[in-house]
Design an enzyme around this catalytic site. Structure first.
Site, PDB file in Angstrom:
ATOM      1  N   LYS A  31       0.183   4.408  -0.368  1.00  0.00           N
ATOM      2  CA  LYS A  31      -0.493   5.479   0.321  1.00  0.00           C
ATOM      3  C   LYS A  31      -0.339   6.620  -0.540  1.00  0.00           C
ATOM      4  CE  LYS A  31      -0.306   3.111   4.911  1.00  0.00           C
ATOM      5  NZ  LYS A  31      -0.079   3.499   6.200  1.00  0.00           N
ATOM      6  N   GLU A  53      -5.558  -4.901  10.537  1.00  0.00           N
ATOM      7  CA  GLU A  53      -4.556  -4.189  10.599  1.00  0.00           C
ATOM      8  C   GLU A  53      -4.926  -3.275  12.040  1.00  0.00           C
ATOM      9  OE1 GLU A  53      -2.557  -2.654   6.832  1.00  0.00           O
ATOM     10  OE2 GLU A  53      -4.301  -1.544   7.301  1.00  0.00           O
ATOM     11  N   ASN A  84       0.779  -1.277   0.184  1.00  0.00           N
ATOM     12  CA  ASN A  84       0.003   0.002  -0.199  1.00  0.00           C
ATOM     13  C   ASN A  84       1.024   1.210   0.173  1.00  0.00           C
ATOM     14  OD1 ASN A  84      -1.866   1.933   0.590  1.00  0.00           O
ATOM     15  ND2 ASN A  84      -2.364   1.308   2.721  1.00  0.00           N
ATOM     16  N   GLY A 135       2.339   2.300  10.879  1.00  0.00           N
ATOM     17  CA  GLY A 135       3.218   3.311  10.768  1.00  0.00           C
ATOM     18  C   GLY A 135       4.010   3.785  11.960  1.00  0.00           C
ATOM     19  N   HIS A 175      -9.357   0.995   4.954  1.00  0.00           N
ATOM     20  CA  HIS A 175      -8.421   1.093   5.528  1.00  0.00           C
ATOM     21  C   HIS A 175      -8.320   2.148   6.576  1.00  0.00           C
ATOM     22  CE1 HIS A 175      -4.237   2.385   6.486  1.00  0.00           C
ATOM     23  NE2 HIS A 175      -3.861   1.426   5.749  1.00  0.00           N
ATOM     24  N   SER A 194       3.202  -2.256  10.471  1.00  0.00           N
ATOM     25  CA  SER A 194       4.648  -2.188  10.598  1.00  0.00           C
ATOM     26  C   SER A 194       5.417  -3.743  10.216  1.00  0.00           C
ATOM     27  CB  SER A 194       5.184  -1.612  12.268  1.00  0.00           C
ATOM     28  OG  SER A 194       4.537  -0.397  12.251  1.00  0.00           O
ATOM     29  N   GLU A 199      -6.871   4.684   7.708  1.00  0.00           N
ATOM     30  CA  GLU A 199      -6.797   6.043   7.284  1.00  0.00           C
ATOM     31  C   GLU A 199      -7.996   6.680   7.005  1.00  0.00           C
ATOM     32  OE1 GLU A 199      -3.004   5.547   5.546  1.00  0.00           O
ATOM     33  OE2 GLU A 199      -2.155   4.989   7.415  1.00  0.00           O
TER      34      GLU A 199
HETATM   35  P1  PGA Z   1       2.681   0.176   7.786  1.00  0.00           P
HETATM   36  O1  PGA Z   1       1.249   0.497   6.904  1.00  0.00           O
HETATM   37  O2  PGA Z   1       3.387  -1.094   7.103  1.00  0.00           O
HETATM   38  O3  PGA Z   1       3.448   1.378   7.376  1.00  0.00           O
HETATM   39  O4  PGA Z   1       2.540   0.239   9.266  1.00  0.00           O
HETATM   40  C1  PGA Z   1       0.380  -0.637   6.828  1.00  0.00           C
HETATM   41  C2  PGA Z   1      -0.819  -0.080   6.167  1.00  0.00           C
HETATM   42  O5  PGA Z   1      -1.325   1.090   6.446  1.00  0.00           O
HETATM   43  O6  PGA Z   1      -1.562  -0.859   5.368  1.00  0.00           O
END
Ligand code: PGA
Length: 254
Positions: free
Chosen positions: A11, A171, A9, A177, A99, A217, A101
């Site tokens: 983003k 997640e 992803n 992140g 997601h 992460s 976010e």
């Molecule tokens: P990350 O994000 O690996 O940077 O923690 C995962 C995601 O949001 O899909």
């Protein structure tokens, strides 16, 4: 045997030329390694780069997904991108939905997630549906209630035929992140919980066929122990998907 997936992803990162470099780097590296035939590598770039990425999607290992889609079919929805449009690009086979976010910053509710899933299925694009609790919910031991609600309200209106083939990504929001990964035990516990929910609703066969990814992460140093769990079928990778070496190392972690 259910499909194993490593999905990147990206983003809202990368310019066009950086994105082109990243995907061609990923393809070069994929050609040099031997991946299990059951592993699907997916990149989910921003909308403007989808078509460029689909130019590479000729290998059976490699597929392209979008990061978002409209909950509406078509018409006066300025700025939105429909499932029909994604489908018309050809070779956009997946799309992330729900997601954290999007839930947190753009008000994506379970009802909106359900509508987006319907749009994608109507256009034969596989939804990668995200769920997961925030830190306060985990600390209050409410993670299972939260994930049950997200899965039930977002997905359980589907018929068994529609549900078959859906990809789920667990997640935990506190791990996204942040550098703080769920332990393999925490991931396995939640993945088994989700698979059991699917079993109760759609039966054992569909539950066993459903790919459930871990996200938050995930990186080369922890992918192996996460993917070693019986109910963890791969990862949805944010930060580490922006570097070809790291992303490919994760794809090799099965
Ligand atoms: P990350 O994000 O690996 O940077 O923690 C995962 C995601 O949001 O899909």
């Amino acid at each position: 045997m259910r499909k194993k997936i490593v999905a990147g992803n990206w983003k809202m990162n990368k310019t066009f030329s950086e994105a082109d470099e990243l995907v061609s780097d990923i393809m070069d590296k994929l050609e040099q390694i031997e991946l299990d035939r059951n592993v699907q590598v997916i990149v989910c770039p921003p909308f403007p780069y989808l078509e460029m990425c689909t130019d590479y999607a000729n290998d059976s290992y490699f597929a392209v997904g979008a990061q978002n889609v409209s909950d509406q079919e078509r018409g006066a929805y300025t700025g939105e991108v429909s499932a029909e449009m994604l489908k018309s690009l050809e070779l956009v086979d997946y799309c992330i939905v729900g997601h954290s976010e999007r839930r947190a910053y753009y008000g994506e509710t379970d009802a909106i997630v359900a509508a987006k899933v319907n749009q994608l299925l109507a256009h034969e694009i596989t939804p990668i549906v995200c769920c997961g609790e925030v830190l306060e919910e985990r600390e209050a031991n409410r993670q299972f209630d939260v994930v049950r609600r997200q899965i039930t309200d977002g997905l359980f209106h589907l018929t068994p035929e529609q549900f078959n083939g859906i990809v789920i990504a667990y997640e935990p929001v506190w791990a996204i992140g942040t550098g703080k990964t769920a332990t393999p035990e925490q991931a396995q516990e939640m993945h088994a919980f989700i698979r059991n929910l699917i079993n109760e609703k759609y039966g054992e066969n569909i539950a066993q066929e459903t790919t459930i990814l871990y996200g938050g992460s995930c990186k080369p140093s922890n992918a192996k122990e996460l993917f070693a769990n019986p109910d963890v079928d791969g990862g949805l990778i944010g930060g580490a998907s922006l570097k070809a070496d790291d992303f490919i190392a994760i794809a090799q972690a099965f």
